[in-house]
Design an enzyme around this catalytic site. Structure first.
Site: not given
Length: 669
Positions: A357-364, A475
């Site tokens: 997945g991807s989010g605000g900081f980057g991808s995992v 968070d």
């Protein structure tokens, strides 16, 4: 009456001749080309020598030479008919100072000019654009002297049958079969005369190509043979001739004699009448000796040298690819630092198919460590600025030293250029949120949900009170709660976490977190404390019990519905259990569900002083203490008023510090 009979006889005779004309024998023979025949057109660098040689090429580099019979030949009785039988024979010779040059081809084409033919390996027939195009309508027999891998050539001395392309439909090394079925090689670039026969049988569609040394009878066994219907290749009227080309190394290609026939065998050539070739000094020239003696030696020396250069460049590129920058301050974190090379191979080069997945900081990315085969989740955190990196790494490593059964273990980190990679244990059952929203395929029953809630509460209590320093997660949300193989809830993603000593609060005034979980006091002051984690945990409790997101859009009105306010209204109406998740069915502990809903409201109180500590939360969940009366709750509910706070974007994430959804570390995202 006499004139009528005479006219009838004349008309019938003319009609019969017209019917018969299509199957008439059409042939021509040139035993040399002196004087220059008017029915042979020459184009490009092709010429006819004074003694009657058709010279297709000369010493002009990268040029083409064409020679065609000027009259169209009728190959079919009708446009959609079958191709008539035809045959041709010609004598040729190729001379070059070195045994590298481009060859020639016998051609049947719809246009004698071949306007788009390129030199070099295209032999003046095709170009890079139209090679292989069925609309070419070209049949050719190539005598090729260079091996072109792009055309799948047999070798650098071959004969091939070409149809609309230089990728021969069939080819063979140049040579001939004697009467004893023994094969003899012929070298096309030899300055020697050779004869070629091309025969097509209309009824059987058999194409035979035969060659032999000059003066030998036509061999019984053809060199190349294939059955191919040419009806879709040849048009009704076509032109026949020759095509050739030069490259950076030039050659001289001659046609000494040529015979062609349709609906009959081509007439034999009068070999004794053919013009003589020029007298060449066949002694090895300086260029030939250099090519023969020195080029192989230079190649033997050059190839290892080039291999060494290639290996050095490969190694240097590989080192740059896996280069890592290690600063002095990182030495104390040596055991926690992982090699980028290992993470690269673990994630198979960070390929998109491994993205969780991807989010605000980057991808995992999901990965498997090469040596230990341990499953990991790698989060690539972009770090545009180096400011605070040392402190950030120090906190991450410190957090990684924590050990609790309800925390996702941090395996280590890797820093490379402008990005930071955080490595966690991989959680096979994904994140909690995928079991809650939008009628999930798999749901958790109440016992499983209550177990997860207790696990997360235990993790937060450890962070706030039991570890050597206070860790404010900042968070807490459903997507950052991971489920292990036994469906234990584990709190993860410490990318926004902050440490401080017991008895003190962090000095930061930067609002970070995920919209919907942010406490009003945190939004107002920018200060994160343990009570802001408690607020987010309260929202999480309501998510788990209600199966709803913290903020949802009403499909009818289009308004945003805040979960805390939504549950609060049910409590005000004295029917708080109506807020529970319908997916729970009827098998649940009513008192536990009611307690969790009320505890969620208490934790998400707008006043931070009214919120319980995580120690108290654990006591309520375990039944060690009674939940206080909720009647003093401020009727304003949660205090979150959507649209009144600056800094939020449409996606519901704070632009000042959006988090990466930790659920991306799982297989469920």
């Amino acid at each position: 009456m006499f004139f009528i009979k005479l006219f009838t006889i004349f008309f019938l005779s003319f009609f019969w001749q017209s019917l018969k004309s299509s199957s008439q024998i059409i042939d021509f023979t040139y035993n040399g080309f002196r004087p220059p025949p008017t029915d042979i057109s020459i184009l490009g660098i092709a010429t006819i020598t004074p003694n009657g040689l058709l010279k297709l090429t000369n010493t002009t580099m990268q040029s083409t030479g064409h020679a065609f019979y000027t009259k169209p030949i009728r190959f079919k009785d009708s446009p959609n008919g079958t191709v008539s039988s035809f045959s041709t024979t010609f004598v040729f010779a190729i001379h070059s100072q070195i045994p590298i040059a481009h060859g020639m081809a016998f051609v049947i084409a719809p246009n004698p000019r071949l306007p788009f033919g390129s030199p070099l390996q295209y032999l003046g027939l095709f170009n890079v654009t139209n090679n292989g195009n069925v609309r070419n309508h070209v049949f050719a027999v190539e005598l090729d002297t260079i091996m072109n891998i792009e055309f799948n050539d047999t070798n650098n001395n071959h004969v091939g049958i070409d149809i609309n392309s230089l990728n021969s439909v069939k080819s063979s090394p140049a040579g001939y079969w004697d009467e004893n079925d023994q094969f003899h090689n012929l070298t096309l670039i030899s300055s020697k005369r050779m004869q070629v026969w091309v025969d097509f049988d209309g009824p059987t569609h058999l194409i035979d190509v035969t060659m032999a040394p000059f003066g030998e009878v036509k061999p019984r066994k053809p060199l190349v043979s294939i059955v191919r219907d040419l009806s879709s290749v040849l048009l009704q009227d076509m032109f026949v001739g020759f095509s050739s080309a030069t490259g950076n190394i030039v050659s001289e290609i001659f046609v000494l004699g040529w015979s062609f026939g349709v609906n009959g065998e081509a007439q034999p050539l009068a070999l004794s009448k053919l013009p003589r070739l020029p007298v060449w000094d066949l002694k090895p020239t300086r260029v030939y000796r250099f090519y023969k003696n020195w080029v192989p030696l230079i190649s033997l020396l050059l190839i290892p040298f080039l291999l060494i250069i290639f290996l050095v460049r490969f190694i240097m590129k590989r080192r740059r690819k896996f280069a890592e920058e290690v600063e002095d301050w990182e030495t104390e974190f040596g055991k926690n630092r992982l090699r980028f090379k290992d993470l690269y191979y673990a994630t198979k080069g960070f390929k998109d198919k491994n993205i969780l997945g991807s989010g605000g900081f980057g991808s995992v990315y999901k990965g498997i460590m090469p040596k230990t085969k341990k499953e990991i989740a790698v989060k690539r955190v972009s770090n545009e600025s180096r400011q605070g990196l040392k402190e950030f790494v120090a906190e991450i490593v410190s957090i990684g030293q924590m050990s609790h059964r309800n925390l996702v273990p941090l395996v280590g980190y890797c820093r490379r250029r402008d990005e930071l990679l955080l490595v966690y244990d991989y959680m096979p059952n994904g994140s909690l949120d995928k079991y809650l929203y939008n009628s999930p395929e798999v749901t958790l029953d109440w016992k499983q949900r209550f177990k997860v809630i207790n696990g997360v509460a235990s993790a937060l209590f450890y962070l706030h009170e039991e570890w050597e320093q206070v860790v404010i997660h900042r968070d807490v949300k459903a997507s950052n709660v991971l489920l292990d193989a036994e469906l234990n809830g584990r709190l993860g993603d410490f990318g926004l976490a902050q440490l401080c000593d017991h008895g003190s609060d962090p000095q930061t005034t930067r609002v970070v977190g995920t919209w919907g979980y942010l406490a009003p006091d945190h939004i107002r002051t920018g200060r994160a404390t343990t009570t802001t984690d408690v607020f987010a945990f309260g929202v999480l409790l309501l998510e788990v019990a209600c199966g709803r997101r913290p903020i949802e859009i009403n499909n009818q009105s289009g308004e945003r519905v805040v979960l805390v306010d939504w549950v609060f209204r049910f409590w005000m109406e004295a029917n708080i259990l109506d807020a529970k998740d319908p997916n729970l069915g009827s098998e649940y502990d009513q008192k536990e569900v009611e307690m969790v809903l009320k505890l969620g409201l208490l934790c998400s109180h707008s006043d931070p002083l009214a919120r319980p500590t995580m120690r108290q939360v654990l006591q309520y969940l375990r039944g060690d203490a009674m939940l206080p009366d909720l009647s003093p709750l401020d009727l304003r509910g949660s205090g979150i008023m959507l649209g009144t706070h600056n800094g939020s974007n449409e996606s519901g994430m704070f632009t000042s510090g959006s988090s990466v959804a930790y659920s991306l570390l799982s297989s469920g995202r």
